[in-house]
Design an enzyme around this catalytic site. Structure first.
Site, mmCIF file in Angstrom:
data_model
loop_
_atom_site.group_PDB
_atom_site.id
_atom_site.type_symbol
_atom_site.label_atom_id
_atom_site.label_comp_id
_atom_site.label_asym_id
_atom_site.label_seq_id
_atom_site.Cartn_x
_atom_site.Cartn_y
_atom_site.Cartn_z
ATOM 1 N N HIS A 1 0.972 -1.273 -0.072
ATOM 2 C CA HIS A 1 -0.004 -0.077 -0.067
ATOM 3 C C HIS A 1 0.947 1.349 -0.251
ATOM 4 C CE1 HIS A 1 -2.958 2.810 2.218
ATOM 5 N NE2 HIS A 1 -3.093 2.985 1.012
ATOM 6 N N ASN B 1 -4.078 4.846 7.725
ATOM 7 C CA ASN B 1 -5.722 5.403 7.701
ATOM 8 C C ASN B 1 -6.217 4.835 8.899
ATOM 9 O OD1 ASN B 1 -5.413 6.488 5.205
ATOM 10 N ND2 ASN B 1 -6.079 4.701 4.051
HETATM 11 P P1 NAI Z 1 -7.103 5.826 -11.030
HETATM 12 O O1 NAI Z 1 -8.444 5.846 -11.275
HETATM 13 O O2 NAI Z 1 -6.199 6.857 -11.020
HETATM 14 O O3 NAI Z 1 -6.423 4.497 -11.721
HETATM 15 C C1 NAI Z 1 -7.005 3.212 -12.112
HETATM 16 C C2 NAI Z 1 -6.586 2.839 -13.294
HETATM 17 O O4 NAI Z 1 -7.046 1.425 -13.300
HETATM 18 C C3 NAI Z 1 -7.131 3.388 -14.494
HETATM 19 O O5 NAI Z 1 -6.108 3.879 -15.256
HETATM 20 C C4 NAI Z 1 -8.224 2.537 -15.168
HETATM 21 O O6 NAI Z 1 -8.577 2.382 -16.486
HETATM 22 C C5 NAI Z 1 -7.305 0.953 -14.590
HETATM 23 N N1 NAI Z 1 -8.299 -0.141 -14.368
HETATM 24 C C6 NAI Z 1 -9.677 -0.083 -13.633
HETATM 25 N N2 NAI Z 1 -9.952 -1.349 -13.659
HETATM 26 C C7 NAI Z 1 -8.842 -1.975 -14.370
HETATM 27 C C8 NAI Z 1 -8.913 -3.585 -14.674
HETATM 28 N N3 NAI Z 1 -9.842 -4.316 -14.317
HETATM 29 N N4 NAI Z 1 -7.732 -4.173 -15.467
HETATM 30 C C9 NAI Z 1 -6.842 -3.159 -15.743
HETATM 31 N N5 NAI Z 1 -7.004 -1.842 -15.431
HETATM 32 C C10 NAI Z 1 -8.161 -1.196 -14.734
HETATM 33 O O7 NAI Z 1 -7.023 5.048 -9.700
HETATM 34 P P2 NAI Z 1 -5.850 5.131 -8.501
HETATM 35 O O8 NAI Z 1 -6.051 6.460 -7.537
HETATM 36 O O9 NAI Z 1 -4.528 5.072 -9.015
HETATM 37 O O10 NAI Z 1 -6.124 4.086 -7.431
HETATM 38 C C11 NAI Z 1 -6.012 2.751 -7.795
HETATM 39 C C12 NAI Z 1 -5.856 1.856 -6.406
HETATM 40 O O11 NAI Z 1 -4.778 2.374 -5.668
HETATM 41 C C13 NAI Z 1 -7.181 1.681 -5.708
HETATM 42 O O12 NAI Z 1 -7.115 0.298 -5.271
HETATM 43 C C14 NAI Z 1 -6.850 2.594 -4.752
HETATM 44 O O13 NAI Z 1 -7.787 2.386 -3.882
HETATM 45 C C15 NAI Z 1 -5.495 2.744 -4.468
HETATM 46 N N6 NAI Z 1 -5.046 3.711 -3.644
HETATM 47 C C16 NAI Z 1 -5.274 4.888 -4.093
HETATM 48 C C17 NAI Z 1 -4.510 5.950 -3.601
HETATM 49 C C18 NAI Z 1 -4.830 7.403 -3.760
HETATM 50 O O14 NAI Z 1 -4.692 8.356 -3.187
HETATM 51 N N7 NAI Z 1 -5.274 7.623 -5.124
HETATM 52 C C19 NAI Z 1 -3.675 5.847 -2.273
HETATM 53 C C20 NAI Z 1 -3.399 4.419 -2.026
HETATM 54 C C21 NAI Z 1 -4.141 3.412 -2.677
#
Ligand code: NAI
Length: 511
Positions: free
Chosen positions: A147, A197
């Protein structure tokens, strides 16, 4: 392959999901020397991630923080892949896709049939159970949480989360790889919110509670916590930056995942503001207003001018009484030393956890002339003094107290009566939640301190914060807050109670 890459724990990485988090992880992995195969459900997202990272590295070169050769090599190590099938040769696959349990489970089921038997699988989930994500795998022992925090290159900490079935060797290898990427790993058991968190609940939730009781306005609460405890951002500044549409669901999720644990109870103030779209800086209005991106902070009420100050009498039960008397002397006050205050005296109490009302009632003091001063920390250690009135405090006495304690130019905030003022409540809550994380064995005390200082940017780890104030004082505050509020949210964790009773440091580990 370079010598550096040869020595890496993982050389060939698959990264699924190249959004905000995925590209950050790809950046630090490529910089460490790993080859990173990028996959996303949206093909354009992979190219967008590569273009963004090319930009980032160009900027680092322009600033002289990276050579042009290194930047070119990093970019070469980012390999666009058409789909997950292309990840067959990877020794680690990290997932940073949409935060949905079923979608993540499906992805890992698919990956399990693609990668080799020794490959490690990692999820960047922030709110789902690692155990649940791995529950449909034939070999759940190879999956762990990894994480990261946003923005990944700047937030130098990563939680390595062991699910119920995760192999200890997998955790160790991910921790080693984190270090190779220049990050600090902390090891966490798979529990809601993991470390950061979970530990982060105290600051925001208690501040919202205080605001909800109209003890002080948002800006005053922020000023107090920054000036008394050294927090870089006040809780409401922080909420505005994170935005309520991000933080309120986290607050609610952790509360429900812990079966409505009162310590994590979210606030109706935040829910209401979220419903109204008043979510923070990004929409120009949150707890503060923003004009052209500039925060509009309401000015502080100036200290009143009072012609003749009354003599001052200090309660025998005041915290740090000798220091308080010295402070009054330094401020030029006339101090009364009789057992009872004279008819004219301003009465100063300094409770820990109790409110001014309770002290006035129990000590049979005239409430009209009684004010409280927060003496949790030595006066020399704080940049602001905080006074509390009670519902009966007279206007002239409030003004006299404000003028007196502002005499040397130190800022003074006057708040409404509250058990534990502001800082005592917030610090005791943070320390108590942290102590309970240790009590539950979610991580070691050392990793907790590291995770909170790096992940939340607090001026000290929560246990060190408790030691600074003294575990016995934190306990006293919590016991008294329970009396004032009759609320189980303030019940002390056994970790705190035992260490407080024995006079041990809160960092003292249990054998
Ligand atoms: P984001 O929405 O910026 O990026 C997610 C990406 O994954 C998108 O490019 C989307 O097209 C792709 N995607 C979605 N479903 C998919 C699938 N089945 N196969 C392949 N690609 C797929 O999201 P973000 O913010 O980068 O978050 C991603 C993960 O990281 C989530 O699990 C989130 O909870 C976790 N996270 C996010 C944080 C944040 O501050 N944004 C901090 C720590 C963890």
């Amino acid at each position: 392959m370079s010598d550096v890459a040869q020595r890496l724990t993982f050389r060939n990485i698959g990264l699924v999901g190249t959004g905000a988090m995925g590209r950050g992880i790809a950046q630090i992995a490529a910089q460490a020397g790993s080859t990173v195969h990028l996959v996303d459900a949206q093909p354009a997202a992979v190219e967008a991630a590569r273009a963004a990272l090319r930009d980032t590295w160009d900027k680092l070169v322009a600033k002289g923080r990276m050579t042009a050769d290194d930047a070119a090599a990093c970019l070469q190590r980012l390999v666009p892949a058409a789909g997950v099938e292309a990840l067959a040769g990877c020794d680690l696959v990290i997932e940073a896709i949409v935060e949905r349990l079923d979608v993540k489970q499906d992805l890992f089921r698919q990956l399990e049939d693609i990668v080799g038997p020794d490959a490690v699988l990692a999820t960047n989930t922030s709110s789902l159970s690692v155990t649940a994500i791995g529950s449909r795998l034939r070999a759940p022992q190879r999956l762990a949480g990894f994480h990261f925090f946003n923005p990944v290159p700047l937030m130098k900490v990563v939680e390595v989360v062991a699910g119920l079935k995760t192999d200890a060797g997998v955790v160790q290898r991910l921790a080693a790889f984190a270090r190779e990427m220049g990050h600090t790993p902390v090891l966490a058991q798979d529990t809601p919110g993991f470390i950061v968190n979970h530990a982060g609940r105290g600051y925001i939730t208690e501040a919202l509670r205080i605001a909800g009781e109209r003890v002080a306005d948002f800006a005053t609460i922020d000023r107090i916590l920054k000036d008394q405890m050294g927090f870089r951002l006040g809780p409401f500044e922080l909420l505005d930056l994170t935005a309520l549409d991000v933080s309120q669901p986290v607050m609610e999720s952790i509360y429900h995942q812990y079966y409505e644990e009162p310590r994590f109870r979210p606030s109706v103030i935040a829910a209401q503001r979220l419903a109204g779209g008043v979510v923070g800086r990004k929409v120009g209005e949150g707890f503060y207003r923003y004009v052209d991106g500039q925060v509009q902070v309401p000015p502080e009420p100036p200290a009143p001018v009072v012609e003749a100050l009354p003599p001052v009498w200090v309660s025998p039960g005041a915290a740090r009484r000798a220091e308080l008397l010295q402070l009054l002397k330094d401020l030029g006050a006339t101090i009364e030393t009789a057992a009872q205050p004279s008819e004219r005296a301003l009465i100063v109490v300094a409770p820990l956890g109790h409110d001014v009302t309770t002290v006035a009632a129990v000590e049979r003091l005239d409430p009209g002339r009684t004010v409280g001063l927060d003496m949790l920390l030595p006066d020399g250690a704080v940049k602001r003094r905080v006074l509390a009135t009670n519902p009966a405090t007279r206007h002239d006495m409030r003004a006299a107290a404000h003028a007196l304690f502002a005499r040397d130019g130190k800022p003074v905030s006057v708040i409404r009566d509250s058990g534990g003022f502001v800082t005592q409540r917030v610090v005791a809550t943070i320390v108590n939640i942290a102590a309970d994380i240790c009590q539950q064995g979610i991580c070691t005390p050392g990793d907790l301190e590291t995770a909170v200082t790096l992940g939340l940017g607090y001026p000290a780890g929560p246990l060190a914060m408790g030691d600074r104030v003294g575990a016995a004082s934190v306990l006293e505050i919590l016991f008294n807050l329970q009396t004032v509020y009759g609320d189980p949210r303030y019940r002390p964790s056994p970790w705190l109670r035992r260490r407080g009773a024995l006079g041990l440091s809160l960092l003292h580990p249990e054998e």
